[in-house]
Design an enzyme around this catalytic site. Structure first.
Site, mmCIF file in Angstrom:
data_model
loop_
_atom_site.group_PDB
_atom_site.id
_atom_site.type_symbol
_atom_site.label_atom_id
_atom_site.label_comp_id
_atom_site.label_asym_id
_atom_site.label_seq_id
_atom_site.Cartn_x
_atom_site.Cartn_y
_atom_site.Cartn_z
ATOM 1 C CE1 TYR B 279 55.106 -6.968 -4.694
ATOM 2 C CE2 TYR B 279 54.458 -8.044 -2.663
ATOM 3 C CZ TYR B 279 55.369 -7.283 -3.384
ATOM 4 O OH TYR B 279 56.523 -6.835 -2.792
ATOM 5 C CG HIS B 433 56.127 -11.152 -2.896
ATOM 6 N ND1 HIS B 433 57.065 -10.430 -2.200
ATOM 7 C CD2 HIS B 433 56.275 -10.796 -4.198
ATOM 8 C CE1 HIS B 433 57.745 -9.672 -3.044
ATOM 9 N NE2 HIS B 433 57.303 -9.884 -4.266
#
Lengths: 758, 758
Positions: B279, B433
């Site tokens: 990410y 996440h």
């Protein structure tokens, strides 16, 4: 053990046995100088003076020099033999002969005495040890060696050590030579021949090594009796009841023996070796180095010329039997990953180039990036430097199997920019290394396996895995029919998995047509694998409207006198993306069956076809960034079974690979029609899924009669393609057929119509 | 849905909301010409006149030209939005903005009007469509877009389209600009900000994209209100009860919002992004292009300078978080295979190079083989051509996690010629996440996974797999502790697998010492994952006598108030070679448990340790031609459990990967000591198994007290190495310890003694 008693009686007399009546009387031209095997004095002179013209030769020489110098620094070790192939003494003796052969070549080329001394010292260490050696202590082989556990490895040793001895022959005194020959080479040659006829006198790669070994040391020692023994074998009774460790016959009634008999019968006229490319690679080395040695020695009858020049054809065929990465198709017993990069292939390519001058071989030599340290290697390196290379250009090809080319064969279809390669097998059994895989095929794209052939269950020379030898699972899984992309009836392998039965039969080519690159077709028939049933499989590579890659059309028809369970496995590799049939996990997880390989398959999931419109099952998977979809015609009672290999294998001798099995129950005559369709791509870097969906809308068997079958494929743009197949046709026969209102006429076994108007 | 009601009331008023009190008042320097985002008129001039000095720039330009020309030939398609990420409309709109951005750059560099027309025509097609568009019909997102199913993708669109518009701005009439801005850009920016505050006003990568998008179009349109909204966010109440689709908090009490707030809190002072490198890669693009745009626009406060220059540190850290093949370590939710080759990294490297001039970045750019079509890309290409490249040289490194660097972190140990890389994780949760993987590590050699981190259960943009979105197995497997090389107590994930609990805690670095390349050690503590239990794990890369590669010593100590079942998994990849414990196949095959990921594990085989001399279990496997052996201290009641992933997954959303679990039952305080040892090699081409056996004779915990632990390793040559560990030590503290009759004194947390005399 019984022939040991017989043989010890024979041993003394056989070395002076009469020469069998050969097609011509062999006489050596009696060369007066050494080296005389793979290298000649002329070669040496040329290499010494013109080496600068061949940079790849110098690279190879430097690599050998570095390796040999390191070994010289380490010192010579010839340990008392003790281990199987995974162990130290095995590896050390293997390394010794490889290094000695290189040291001999270095001596010839560089003229440095240290290399000759190294070889001489090693040979004397062996000579001091050999006389007192009993049989190797490990008992597993049907033909035990002395340095190694099997005569085969002893023969390897002698093939290489002959070359080492040849290279330094002129540096030794007569007394030294007499010592080496009487204490080492003659008893060594006798052990692997007269004392081991069950090894030496066969038609088998073992005997190819054995005869080449005896012949080569015979050439160096200028001993015509040994040379004759090598070329024509021992004059002995048969051993027709004996089996080797792989279950193969030792020798069958009426067979000739010796190097030439092996050469004459090992290859089909197309140069295919019945055991498959993995063993062909292994056998090529002794064939070619002994052939070249005979050539250099000026023998009247040349090995290269025998059987219509089959040795050179065999090199060509062997190269064709590799994928686009140069890895051999793992047919029959074969360890995956073996490739054109193997040392044996460097030998094969270099010697074949010297014998044939085919400049396509230079293309392969360039990928190998090394050459032999002899005249052949020099010629290759020089001609690469002189830009004589021509692309090899592998192509679609069919090769026959069997000595006379009448025992089925093998076809490879190649197409597309992505190097799609389909290998279709309709051979004979393949001797003791054969698998029960009639009419199976495997599929490759860009050198990756798409539908795999499992290969063998063996980790060669990895001691922790059964001493590096064949594992039990080679028989219980790898050879079985269900381990291949082959039809299995009633959970029983072809020929009941019995070698004696399988060896009597072979499949039959129906037709092979690759004239049109857009429609390449091969078809074959198998009538003996299952008594009362016969199979015909036709596979085609087709270019279809809207598909960027060719697709594989696979039509397998079975006719049977009884109702059966049919399993058609697809050994795909990769991640399941989706099926159009709902899958239910198997719970509790069970094995698919009890025997014939089924005991190793875990059922992961099952799907019932039921009323799947439009009568097609679809399965998409993803492998190495590429999508593949299998579209198959289905009957309502069919099942999809997803399996995973590895049940009953707590030793983890098998890989945990997946398969999809199409199962049809309680049926007699039927057709399995499938399309295997490579499409699109996925990249985890740009995270784009391109053409992730199949382009096939419908696949149908539109007609199936005694004489004809018609398959139609409709793509997503509603374009329909029809393939007409004529069964039982004779060459050049004309056909006519009407479907709906469309009449079609053609000549030959098949006919393709694109853009069919409805 | 409730905030929708609130927000529609807010929407009208917020765009003229007051500017929040920032650290300094921002004022634009009012550039009078375009382009002004990633490219300036000066850049354009330089590129046009000096392009010949930068061949890589020309290569990249040619590639873009080929792509854009093909798209122009194809024609513009702006379909009515319909699909999730796997579908056509999604892919088409994504392609549109990427191509438009490139077409804009081509127009600037080449001056060809057709590129400007193409962008203009596309923008007008969007302008015609946008006003009538309802929310995207797919309902799955917590913040639905109009062109795409989620605002996130709409923000991607605007970040790229701003650049396209900027590039052709000067070619448009005022009327054309007014039309585009009033019908397309302003309502578009409003939808992803004022109409979607739950998306725009977060501290999250979504908001980074959202704020950059609004800020960049604001810069092009010279609209300071939009720029302020982007930089400082909307002035709204909190949304502390809301969650996004991943289960993450929308916004927590007291948080600031806007681009700068995101920048200030997204990275640790070392430039680590708490969600992980996958990410981070995704978030870097908007951070860097907006930062560069602000810089080009001459804003008083620069993004590059904020938080002690953390943006440029983040690029450095991101590169460090990739393996030797350039693939990112798949920590937390991450798709494997994402790498330094991604477009976002080309952006990051080029912009960072322009801002920092660090010539090591050129090394990375050279492997990318392409550059941005702007001033930054030009500078990189020019300086590569001028041979300014310096090797990047990844190293052993520890980075902190958390805004102030106090929330644990991540260490990478690197050593050896084979690029051994160990990634040890002691971070905070990593937002929505994050995975429950405290004190886990993964291991790489030559860029291959040896002990894997599973990554995420998602096939990004592959429609057939859950629309390309997160799969249910991401929660049920990939996030769970047992999916990692992490200790699991009583078959329950860390923090019970609950995000709310996990988000409150982080692990703690004990010490990190890589001063001596031969003895690199990192140690961390986790006290909150299991109430009543605490874990300390120390991993070291050590050079041992007789080993050609470094080995990993892994010491995990757990202390607990209760007796527990401990499972320590090793997610190895490859073929099992052997164990020193006899394995029994599990029959009938069952799953290992019911929940916390255990329901996805099939038990393949079990082995009871019993009285295994000398108290060590050994397991050897083979992967990509390399052997690995795990040697572990064992208690008599321990079990080895070999598992295979894939139970309860009939959709095949998971890979069928293996694991070995060391299980210890009914124990409170205990130590798991292990060595992971890479050794030897196997080649299927020469069929040689080199050093196939472990070099570790014995591994022992020799002493374990409240204050100290001593581990000894004895190699096959009987050399003993001792590692002394001081628990609870303070920096610089001196220690003294006696084992047998040997007294040892040292300073610091650990001490290594090689060649211990017995």
């Amino acid at each position: 053990m019984k022939w040991f008693i017989v043989l010890s009686l024979l041993a003394a007399s056989v070395s002076c046995a009469q020469q069998p009546a050969g097609p011509s009387t062999e006489t050596a031209t009696q060369p007066t100088t050494h080296p005389r095997l793979v290298m000649t004095p002329t070669d040496v002179q040329k290499i010494r003076s013109q080496r600068h013209q061949a940079p790849l030769f110098t690279t190879s020489l430097d690599a050998a020099k570095a390796e040999v110098d390191a070994e010289i620094a380490l010192g010579i070790d010839t340990p008392i033999p003790r281990d199987y192939s995974g162990g130290y003494t095995h590896a050390r003796h293997k390394k010794n002969y490889a290094v000695a052969q290189k040291a001999g070549a270095l001596y010839q080329i560089l003229g440095e005495a240290k290399y000759a001394s190294y070889v001489r010292d090693m040979l004397f260490q062996y000579a001091d040890m050999y006389g007192d050696l009993p049989l190797h202590p490990k008992p597993r082989s049907y033909a035990r060696g002395k340095i190694f556990w099997q005569c085969l490895n002893d023969a390897n040793w002698l093939v290489f050590m002959s070359q080492a001895y040849d290279a330094i022959y002129e540096t030794l005194s007569k007394e030294e030579r007499d010592t080496l020959e009487s204490k080492l080479f003659r008893p060594f040659a006798d052990h692997i021949s007269v004392a081991s006829p069950q090894f030496f006198n066969r038609i088998h790669n073992h005997s190819t090594w054995g005869t080449a070994a005896v012949g080569m040391i015979g050439l160096v020692m200028n001993d015509d009796a040994l040379i004759q023994r090598a070329l024509y074998g021992l004059d002995l009774d048969n051993f027709s009841d004996e089996r080797d460790n792989d279950g193969g016959f030792i020798r069958q009634a009426g067979q000739q023996a010796g190097f030439f008999a092996n050469l004459d019968s090992a290859f089909s006229p197309d140069g295919y070796y019945t055991e498959g490319p993995y063993y062909q690679r292994y056998a090529m080395y002794p064939y070619l180095v002994f052939a070249q040695s005979l050539s250099n020695a000026g023998y009247a009858e040349q090995a290269f010329a025998r059987s219509n020049g089959v040795l050179l054809k065999a090199v060509e065929t062997l190269i064709q039997l590799s994928d686009s990465d140069g890895e051999f198709f793992p047919l029959n017993d074969a360890q995956k990953g073996m490739s054109l990069q193997a040392n044996e292939l460097v030998t094969a390519v270099d010697i074949a180039y010297q014998a044939s001058g085919d400049p396509r071989l230079l293309d392969i030599a360039q990928t190998q990036q090394r050459v032999l340290l002899d005249g052949a290697g020099y010629a290759v390196a020089r001609d690469i430097a002189a830009s004589k290379t021509v692309p090899f250009g592998k192509s679609s090809v069919a090769v026959t199997d069997g000595r006379t080319g009448t025992e089925g064969g093998l076809a490879i279809l190649r197409a597309g920019n992505d190097n799609l390669e389909l290998v279709f097998k309709y051979t004979s059994q393949g001797l003791s290394h054969g698998h029960y895989d009639k009419l199976s095929y495997s599929l490759y794209e860009q050198g990756h396996e798409v539908l795999q052939d499992y290969g063998m269950a063996r980790f060669v020379n990895l001691g922790q895995k059964g001493g590096g030898n064949y594992l039990p699972e080679n028989s219980t899984w790898a050879k079985q029919s269900i381990a291949h992309n082959a039809l299995v009836i009633n959970e029983t392998s072809h020929f009941q998995g019995q070698y004696d039965i399988g060896s009597k039969h072979h499949s039959q080519l129906d037709f092979f047509d690759v004239q049109n690159p857009a429609v390449q077709v091969v078809s074959a028939i198998e009538s003996n694998a299952y008594p009362g049933s016969s199979m015909r499989r036709t596979v085609a590579l087709l270019n279809l409207s809207g598909s960027t890659s060719p697709v594989i059309l696979d039509v397998l028809e079975v006719q049977s006198e009884s109702n059966n369970q049919y399993d058609l496995p697809f050994h795909f590799l990769g991640q399941v993306v989706e099926t159009n049939i709902e899958l239910a996990p198997a719970s509790p997880t069970t094995t698919l069956g009890k025997a014939h390989g089924y005991q190793h398959l875990i059922v992961e999931a099952r799907g019932d076809v039921k009323g799947t419109a439009p009568g097609n099952t679809k399965f998409t998977w993803l492998n190495k960034g590429r999508f593949y979809t299998l579209t198959s015609t289905a009957e309502p009672a069919d099942e999809l079974i997803f399996t995973r290999l590895g049940a009953n294998d707590a030793s983890y001798n098998l890989r945990r690979d997946p398969a999809l099995i199409l199962r049809r129950n309680d049926t007699s005559d039927t057709v399995f029609a499938s399309i295997v369709e490579p499409h699109g791509s996925y990249s985890p870097i740009n995270e784009l899924a391109i053409d992730a969906q199949s382009n096939i809308k419908q696949l149908q068997v539109e007609l199936n009669t005694t004489d004809y079958m018609v398959i139609s494929l409709t793509t997503m743009d509603d374009q329909k393609t029809r393939l007409y197949l004529a069964k039982n046709q004779e060459s050049g026969m004309a056909h006519q057929l009407q479907i709906n209102s469309t009449q079609v006429a053609w000549t030959g076994p098949f006919h393709l119509v694109q853009k069919v108007t409805p």
